[in-house]
Design a protein around this motif. Sequence first.
Motif, short mmCIF file in Angstrom:
data_model
loop_
_atom_site.label_atom_id
_atom_site.label_comp_id
_atom_site.label_asym_id
_atom_site.label_seq_id
_atom_site.Cartn_x
_atom_site.Cartn_y
_atom_site.Cartn_z
N ARG A 14 -2.89 -49.78 58.56
CA ARG A 14 -1.60 -49.52 59.20
C ARG A 14 -0.44 -50.21 58.47
O ARG A 14 -0.54 -51.37 58.10
CB ARG A 14 -1.68 -50.03 60.65
CG ARG A 14 -0.53 -49.62 61.54
CD ARG A 14 -0.77 -50.13 62.95
NE ARG A 14 -0.64 -51.57 63.07
CZ ARG A 14 0.51 -52.22 63.17
NH1 ARG A 14 1.66 -51.56 63.16
NH2 ARG A 14 0.53 -53.54 63.29
N PRO A 82 -8.93 -56.11 62.72
CA PRO A 82 -8.30 -55.92 64.03
C PRO A 82 -9.36 -55.84 65.13
O PRO A 82 -10.54 -55.62 64.83
CB PRO A 82 -7.61 -54.55 63.91
CG PRO A 82 -7.63 -54.19 62.47
CD PRO A 82 -8.79 -54.93 61.86
N SER A 124 -4.25 -60.64 66.34
CA SER A 124 -3.79 -59.66 67.32
C SER A 124 -2.50 -60.18 67.96
O SER A 124 -2.23 -61.39 67.93
CB SER A 124 -4.89 -59.39 68.35
OG SER A 124 -4.48 -59.72 69.65
C1 FMN Z 1 -7.70 -48.07 69.75
C2 FMN Z 1 -7.12 -49.43 69.94
C3 FMN Z 1 -7.79 -50.35 70.71
C4 FMN Z 1 -7.28 -51.66 70.84
N1 FMN Z 1 -8.00 -52.58 71.55
C5 FMN Z 1 -7.59 -53.87 71.54
C6 FMN Z 1 -8.40 -54.89 72.13
O1 FMN Z 1 -9.46 -54.65 72.64
N2 FMN Z 1 -7.94 -56.18 72.08
C7 FMN Z 1 -6.76 -56.51 71.46
O2 FMN Z 1 -6.39 -57.70 71.43
N3 FMN Z 1 -5.97 -55.56 70.91
C8 FMN Z 1 -6.36 -54.27 70.92
N4 FMN Z 1 -5.59 -53.30 70.33
C9 FMN Z 1 -4.32 -53.70 69.74
C10 FMN Z 1 -4.53 -54.10 68.30
O3 FMN Z 1 -5.10 -55.38 68.22
C11 FMN Z 1 -3.17 -54.11 67.61
O4 FMN Z 1 -2.70 -52.77 67.56
C12 FMN Z 1 -3.25 -54.70 66.24
O5 FMN Z 1 -1.93 -54.86 65.77
C13 FMN Z 1 -4.04 -53.80 65.30
O6 FMN Z 1 -4.26 -54.45 64.08
P1 FMN Z 1 -3.30 -54.21 62.82
O7 FMN Z 1 -1.93 -54.71 63.19
O8 FMN Z 1 -3.91 -55.05 61.74
O9 FMN Z 1 -3.30 -52.75 62.48
C14 FMN Z 1 -6.05 -52.00 70.21
C15 FMN Z 1 -5.39 -51.05 69.44
C16 FMN Z 1 -5.92 -49.79 69.29
C17 FMN Z 1 -5.19 -48.78 68.42
#
Ligand code: FMN
Length: 192
Positions: A14, A82, A124
């Motif tokens: 992302r 993530p 996160s």
């Molecule tokens: C499908 C999906 C499920 C997610 N589930 C969680 C979760 O279980 N726990 C959490 O802390 N964040 C969750 N998130 C939020 C992600 O941690 C957040 O979008 C994070 O920024 C993603 O990592 P990135 O910034 O490296 O892309 C979720 C996001 C997505 C898209």
Amino acid sequence: MSALKILVIPGSLRTGSLNAKLAATLAAELTQAGSDVTRISLADFPMPIYDGDLQAKSGIPKTAINLKRMMSSHHGVLIVTPEYNASIPSLLKNAIDWVSRVQDPHEARGQVFRDRAFAIASASGGRLGGSRALMALRLILTACRAQVIPNQLSLPFATDAYDDKDRLKQPPDIDAQDALVRQLIEISQHMM
Ligand SMILES: Cc1cc2nc3c(=O)[nH]c(=O)nc-3n(C[C@H](O)[C@H](O)[C@H](O)COP(=O)(O)O)c2cc1C
């Protein structure tokens, strides 16, 4: 002794990824500590969703073989993942699944996981810092019989965790980062 080579793999593609940012920060710290760091993007290793029929018909994708060989050419691997629904993203799981099927000549299948140290980290925006993803990733890598180092870094409230030079600013995060870098280098050196 040749320089210690560490591969850093962010588990997110992302734009603006918190985990890609943490991967860059940890790569800089590993470099600062004297290792030779390669930071890759899984975007450069596109793979179909694992399917046994596909493997039987078409073999293992060249990208999975390339990723396995990239891992093999390093002494240690750091994965920064993530958390998706309390686990790791399918992008990362799929890459691990394919790599675990690769068997290069004169090697056992999955040997790439056994011969080097692995470290894990997550970021996160929330309070838990992706710690459940780390539990899942540790389990998966351990099932591959990887040597996953005990120290790990889970970064909560990651949007507000950095100073203006993109370094971690909270003492507990800095301590966890330093402990992870130190231990990854130490254990990778022992396994060289
Ligand atoms: C499908 C999906 C499920 C997610 N589930 C969680 C979760 O279980 N726990 C959490 O802390 N964040 C969750 N998130 C939020 C992600 O941690 C957040 O979008 C994070 O920024 C993603 O990592 P990135 O910034 O490296 O892309 C979720 C996001 C997505 C898209």
